[in-house]
Every structure is written in structure tokens, then in C-alpha cells.
Design a protein around this motif. Structure first.
Motif, short mmCIF file in Angstrom:
data_model
loop_
_atom_site.label_atom_id
_atom_site.label_comp_id
_atom_site.label_asym_id
_atom_site.label_seq_id
_atom_site.Cartn_x
_atom_site.Cartn_y
_atom_site.Cartn_z
N TRP A 20 8.53 6.15 -16.66
CA TRP A 20 9.50 7.15 -16.22
C TRP A 20 9.66 7.25 -14.69
O TRP A 20 10.58 7.92 -14.24
N PHE A 21 8.79 6.58 -13.93
CA PHE A 21 9.11 6.47 -12.50
C PHE A 21 8.54 5.18 -11.92
O PHE A 21 7.50 4.70 -12.35
N PRO A 22 9.25 4.59 -10.95
CA PRO A 22 8.80 3.34 -10.34
C PRO A 22 7.57 3.59 -9.48
O PRO A 22 7.52 4.56 -8.70
N CYS A 23 6.57 2.70 -9.60
CA CYS A 23 5.30 2.93 -8.92
C CYS A 23 4.47 1.66 -8.99
O CYS A 23 4.84 0.69 -9.64
N ASP B 55 0.87 -1.17 0.00
CA ASP B 55 0.00 0.00 0.00
C ASP B 55 0.91 1.22 0.00
O ASP B 55 1.45 1.60 1.04
N VAL B 56 1.12 1.80 -1.18
CA VAL B 56 2.00 2.96 -1.28
C VAL B 56 1.32 4.16 -0.63
O VAL B 56 0.15 4.45 -0.90
N GLN B 57 2.06 4.85 0.22
CA GLN B 57 1.55 6.02 0.91
C GLN B 57 1.95 7.33 0.22
O GLN B 57 1.17 8.27 0.16
N HIS B 58 3.22 7.37 -0.26
CA HIS B 58 3.73 8.64 -0.77
C HIS B 58 4.89 8.38 -1.73
O HIS B 58 5.70 7.48 -1.52
N TYR B 59 4.92 9.17 -2.80
CA TYR B 59 6.05 9.19 -3.72
C TYR B 59 6.74 10.56 -3.61
O TYR B 59 6.08 11.60 -3.57
N LYS B 60 8.07 10.54 -3.60
CA LYS B 60 8.84 11.78 -3.70
C LYS B 60 9.83 11.61 -4.83
O LYS B 60 10.80 10.85 -4.73
N LEU B 61 9.57 12.30 -5.93
CA LEU B 61 10.34 12.15 -7.15
C LEU B 61 11.21 13.38 -7.37
O LEU B 61 10.71 14.50 -7.50
N THR B 62 12.53 13.16 -7.38
CA THR B 62 13.47 14.21 -7.76
C THR B 62 13.88 13.94 -9.20
O THR B 62 14.44 12.89 -9.52
N LEU B 63 13.59 14.90 -10.07
CA LEU B 63 13.74 14.70 -11.51
C LEU B 63 14.62 15.81 -12.09
O LEU B 63 14.34 16.99 -11.89
N THR B 64 15.67 15.41 -12.80
CA THR B 64 16.57 16.38 -13.44
C THR B 64 16.52 16.17 -14.95
O THR B 64 16.74 15.05 -15.44
N VAL B 65 16.21 17.23 -15.68
CA VAL B 65 16.18 17.18 -17.15
C VAL B 65 17.19 18.18 -17.70
O VAL B 65 17.60 19.12 -17.00
N MET C 193 13.73 8.35 -6.68
CA MET C 193 12.37 8.17 -6.18
C MET C 193 12.42 7.61 -4.78
O MET C 193 13.03 6.58 -4.52
N GLU C 194 11.77 8.32 -3.86
CA GLU C 194 11.56 7.79 -2.51
C GLU C 194 10.12 7.31 -2.43
O GLU C 194 9.19 8.11 -2.60
N VAL C 195 9.96 6.02 -2.21
CA VAL C 195 8.63 5.42 -2.10
C VAL C 195 8.37 5.07 -0.65
O VAL C 195 9.08 4.23 -0.07
N SER C 196 7.38 5.71 -0.06
CA SER C 196 6.97 5.39 1.32
C SER C 196 5.76 4.47 1.24
O SER C 196 4.78 4.79 0.56
#
Length: 532
Positions: free
Chosen positions: A151-154, A31-41, A52-55
Motif C-alpha cells: 500500500w505504499f512505496p518503500c 538509504d531512505v531518510q523519511h517517508y511522508k504519506l498522504t492517504l485518502t480513504v 508518497m514523498e520519499v526523502s
């Protein structure tokens, strides 16, 4: 009119939102609670560098768990994971079959854990890196239906909702927009800028996006304390500002009729989406050529704004129930057009939508709730949109307008920020209206087709004798309005309740000759006539 409904009587029978998904082990484990995605382009390559920080919480003990992520392939496109950490401790992982499998060391159910995933690559899809119609480089998320994991793990499924925040690092000639509230905007260097956005309510991955481009931005004010803004390409900013200036009025209509707006802002964004419009939560993306300066897409804007309640906040539990998103947005748009443009425009839309449903049935015979179609793009069809809207239109006529709006508001109040099935919606409407809706929901949503009728009639004295025959495969039960046109030019509408394959009716009339019968004069029934 705003309906206020006490919800205590609705709790019984609604707990099916809690049922476990069984077709994918992710839903039984995580049960994913929160995603924190730092993205550099950057402007030199299409490679994104990300963290990606997956809580999450575990529903049961597990030795490992899976997230969805498209791996780099032979073309060089896809994501390559460099390392994974749990509480700053390196953990083992593997990438296979578009899954990122992560070791879950010493985890316990219902306790929170955070995993940091460092990765990079060129997105195959989901984050579209290209040039816009003016030749400017752009980066636009476009996740529907399950393209976020490009583009992001989820957990890339609408039933696992979570909050999300983004830290976006981009060359400083761009502006960035994303879901949620802008927490920070900082110049990191002469050439690099950082944006930080964060949501305070959970979202499905299908509407989690960023947009990075050169924008002209107009803040057009607030309604009900919700800021409304327009983000368009600078080359046609006057046209874009005019096109989306109607958004505040549309937002106001839905807030008054459905309920409190679920997000922190409403931004309408010109973008590179493959769709006409994509209802990303709080920042809707529209196709590039939607900007004309002539306000040609009022119904599109209304449709995408309606999704903020239905699809984004109250979300279908699985793809088979997509009509709870698209059918709702389609019909709520119809009702907005009724308010803004009048009854003739409303009926014209219903007639057009009915024609689309009938034409679609000629080439594909599937029910609205379609659990067999696994190519989710193919669910973007007239069953999900126009037939879903027609089901709501007929439901409104069946339960009455007051009960209909009360039911819509009650359904939304209960399922906002959650997931719902068709049966959940039916249960709400049953509770609100006091009517048995089993036959109605079964025939219109779980069976294929719609009534196709032949009629014969004779008139004598003050009685009209009419035989109604259904010639389609499934037998439907429905009210049929008939307009009797008399010899003196007057008319009246009578309603007969059709319940069997072929049945006779006797209708009392005036003592005048009936010259003509018009079927469904008020556009209340999804059907077709086969008399000719």
C-alpha cells in the motif's frame, strides 16, 4: 533496578551494524531518510488515493533506483503509479515485478533528494479494508513482515529504517491513529477530516501503520512522561478500557529494567490484525476478540510492549535474526510475569515454553538463526519465540542476573534506532560479563536441537556415581542441576558440568540413601530426559 553502563569500551567490534546488505541492490544504493504519506480513504470504494514523498540519500551514483510496490494485477488489486517527481520535475518510472523503478537524474552520493510518487489502487494486503466484528467499516495497517509495499512505496526490509509522517484524510465519522505524535486534527469539510501524525525516530517498515475506524478512546495517564491510551470499538468500550488498563504498569516495568521508552506515546488498539498482537511502534494492534473485560491477555500486552524496545527500536538486521525480536519479547514477558504473578507462574511458563520447543523439533529441525527459510511467516515458530526466550534464560544463569540485565540494557542503549545481528548481541554480553560465549551461542542458536540425555546412577556411602549420555546428534556443553532426594525426606541440589557425549561423574552426598534424583529442579535447562 536501573543499570547505568559507560559505553566507550563497547565501540570496538560493534561496527558490524554498518555492513552492507548484498542480497538486494536496494541496500547497496539507497538509504531512505523519511517517508511522508498522504492517504485518502473513502466509504464508497476500497480504492486509496495517495501521495508518497520519499526523502533519501544515495550510497553511490545511480542512473535509477528501486522501491518495493505491489503493482495492479488482473484482479484489479494493487497500486498503480500515476506520476513521479523529483523537485517538482517529472521523472521517468516503470512498474515491474513488484518494483517501482525511478529514474535518478544527476544525483550525487550522500546528498539528500526527495521524490514525490502519486498513485492509487486497492491494497492486496498490508492495509486491511474490511468490516469489524460489529459490522463497522475499518482500515488497519498490518505490515509484518514485508507487506507494507502492498500500500505504499518503500524499501520493505527491517535494515532500512526511516522516520515517517502521515496525512490521513477520511470521512469525519472515523478517528485515525498512526505512529508518532499527532501534529494536527482538522475538519476539512462537513464530511472530511484530516489527521497528521509524525515520528521523530526511525522505524522499520514492518511497524509503520495507520488505523482508521470508529473508536472509543481512553487516556489512562502517563508513566515516565509517556502518555498511555486505549483505543477500542465503542460497542464494548468498558470491557476494552478495563482490559488495557494494566498497560501503564507493564510499561513502567520495562522502562525501569530496560531503559527509556523509545517512542512518543503508547496506544493499545483493538484492530483487524491477523496476528494475536502486532507491535506497531507506539500504537500496538490487538486482535478484535482480545477485548473481553476480564484482562485475559496480560502476557500478550506485555509481549507487545516489550517489542517497543526489541524489534521496533533495536531491530534485527535481517529476518534470520528474528529471535532478537520475538525471543526477547517472550522472555521479557516471562520476567514481567515473575514480577507480577510470582515464581511458580514464571516456572510454569518456562515449562510450557520448553514443551513447545521440544514438540516443534520433532517436526522441524532448523536452528534459531535460520538463514535458509525465505517464507518469513514460517519464522513465526517456537524457535524464534520460545527457544529464543530459553536461550536468554540460560544466558542469564550463565553470566549472572546482574550481568544479564546490564548486558540487556547496554545492548539496547547501543542499538536503539539501529539494527543488530546475533553476533552484535553476543559481543555486548561478552564485554559485559567477561566470559567467552562462543560455544554457548553456537550450540543454542546456530545448531539444531537441544540435549536429550539418558542417565544411570548408583549410590554408596557418601558418593553418587552417575553417567550422563547425550543421545541427540549434536553434542552440547551445559550445566545440569540434579536434586538428590534422601531417605529422610530431605534434598539438596548439585550441579555437574556436562561437556562430552557420554561422561561419568562422582558427586559427594550426605551419609544417607539417595532414593530419587530429579533433573533440573529449578527449570534452568532446555533439554529432555530419555530414561524411559
Amino acid at each position: 533496578m536501573k543499570f547505568i553502563v559507560k559505553l566507550s569500551f563497547l565501540f570496538i567490534g560493534f561496527n558490524s551494524i554498518l555492513f552492507a546488505q548484498t542480497h538486494n541492490p536496494q541496500f547497496n544504493t539507497l538509504d531512505v531518510q523519511h517517508y511522508k504519506l498522504t492517504l485518502t480513504v473513502n466509504d464508497n470504494t476500497n480504492v486509496i488515493n495517495a501521495e508518497m514523498e520519499v526523502s533519501l540519500k544515495f550510497k553511490k551514483s545511480a542512473a535509477n533506483f528501486e522501491l518495493d510496490l505491489i503493482a495492479k494485477d488482473s484482479t484489479g488489486m494493487g497500486m498503480s503509479v500515476d506520476s513521479v517527481y523529483q523537485n517538482n520535475i517529472v521523472v521517468d518510472f516503470s512498474q515491474k515485478n513488484h518494483k517501482l523503478t525511478i529514474e535518478a537524474k544527476h544525483v550525487f552520493p550522500r546528498l539528500p533528494y526527495t521524490y514525490k510518487i502519486i498513485y492509487s489502487g486497492v491494497p492486496k494486503d498490508g492495509l486491511i479494508i474490511s468490516k469489524n466484528i460489529h459490522g463497522d467499516r475499518t482500515f488497519f495497517g498490518d505490515n509484518w513482515p514485508n507487506r507494507a509495499h502492498n500500500w505504499f512505496p518503500c524499501v520493505d526490509h527491517p535494515s532500512d529504517k526511516a522516520t515517517i509522517e502521515y496525512i490521513i484524510k477520511a470521512p469525519n465519522h472515523y478517528q485515525a491513529i498512526a505512529n508518532g505524535f499527532e501534529v494536527e486534527e482538522t475538519n476539512l469539510s462537513e464530511n472530511l477530516k484530516q489527521y497528521h501524525y509524525k515520528t521523530d525516530v526511525p522505524l522499520p517498515t514492518k511497524v509503520m501503520v495507520v488505523g482508521i475506524a470508529k473508536f472509543a478512546v481512553q487516556n489512562i495517564g502517563e508513566t515516565h512522561n509517556i502518555p498511555v491510551s486505549t483505543w477500542v470499538y465503542p460497542q464494548t468500550k468498558e470491557d476494552g478500557f478495563n482490559d488495557f488498563s494494566i498497560a501503564k504498569d507493564i510499561l513502567d516495568f520495562f522502562i525501569k529494567n530496560v531503559g527509556e521508552y523509545p517512542f512518543q506515546k503508547l496506544a493499545n488498539v483493538q484492530s483487524k490484525t491477523r496476528f494475536g498482537g502486532m507491535e506497531n511502534a507506539g500504537n500496538i494492534f490487538y486482535f478484535e476478540k482480545s477485548v473481553t473485560g476480564n484482562q485475559e491477555h496480560k502476557d500478550l500486552i506485555a509481549h507487545e510492549i516489550a517489542h517497543q524496545w526489541f524489534g521496533n527500536s533495536a531491530t534485527e538486521i535481517d529476518w534470520a535474526h528474528l529471535w532478537l525480536s520475538e525471543g526477547f519479547a517472550t522472555y521479557l514477558t516471562d520476567l514481567y510475569i515473575l514480577k507480577s504473578d510470582g515464581e511458580a507462574a514464571f516456572k510454569n511458563r518456562l515449562n510450557e515454553e520448553r514443551t513447545k520447543v521440544l514438540n516443534f523439533y520433532k517436526v522441524q529441525q532448523t536452528p534459531v538463526v535460520d538463514s535458509k527459510t525465505t517464507n518469513y511467516m514460517k519464522l513465526l515458530n517456537p524457535n524464534s519465540y520460545q527457544k529464543g526466550a530459553w536461550v536468554l534464560h540460560m544466558l542469564k544463569n550463565k553470566v549472572g542476573e546482574e550481568n544479564f540485565w546490564k548486558g540487556i540494557k547496554t545492548y539496547y542503549d547501543f542499538y536503539k534506532f539501529k539494527n543488530a545481528s546475533t553476533n552484535n548481541f553476543k559481543n555486548v554480553m561478552v564485554q559485559v560479563s567477561g566470559k567467552n560465549l562462543d560455544v554457548f551461542f553456537t550450540q543454542w542458536l546456530y545448531k539444531t536441537g537441544q540435549p536429550k540425555i539418558k542417565t544411570t546412577w548408583i549410590h554408596g556411602g557418601s558418593k553418587l556415581r552417575i553417567i550422563v549420555e547425550q543421545i541427540q546428534e549434536n553434542t552440547f556443553q551445559f550445566p545440569l542441576d540434579i536434586e538428590l532426594v534422601y531417605s529422610d525426606g530431605t534434598s539438596e541440589v548439585k550441579t555437574i558440568e556436562v561437556t562430552t557425549k557420554k561422561e561419568p561423574f562422582v558427586v559427594l552426598t550426605k551419609d544417607l540413601d539417595v532414593k530419587e534424583i530429579n533433573y533440573d529442579p529449578n527449570v534452568n535447562l532446555l533439554f529432555e530426559i530419555a530414561n524411559d
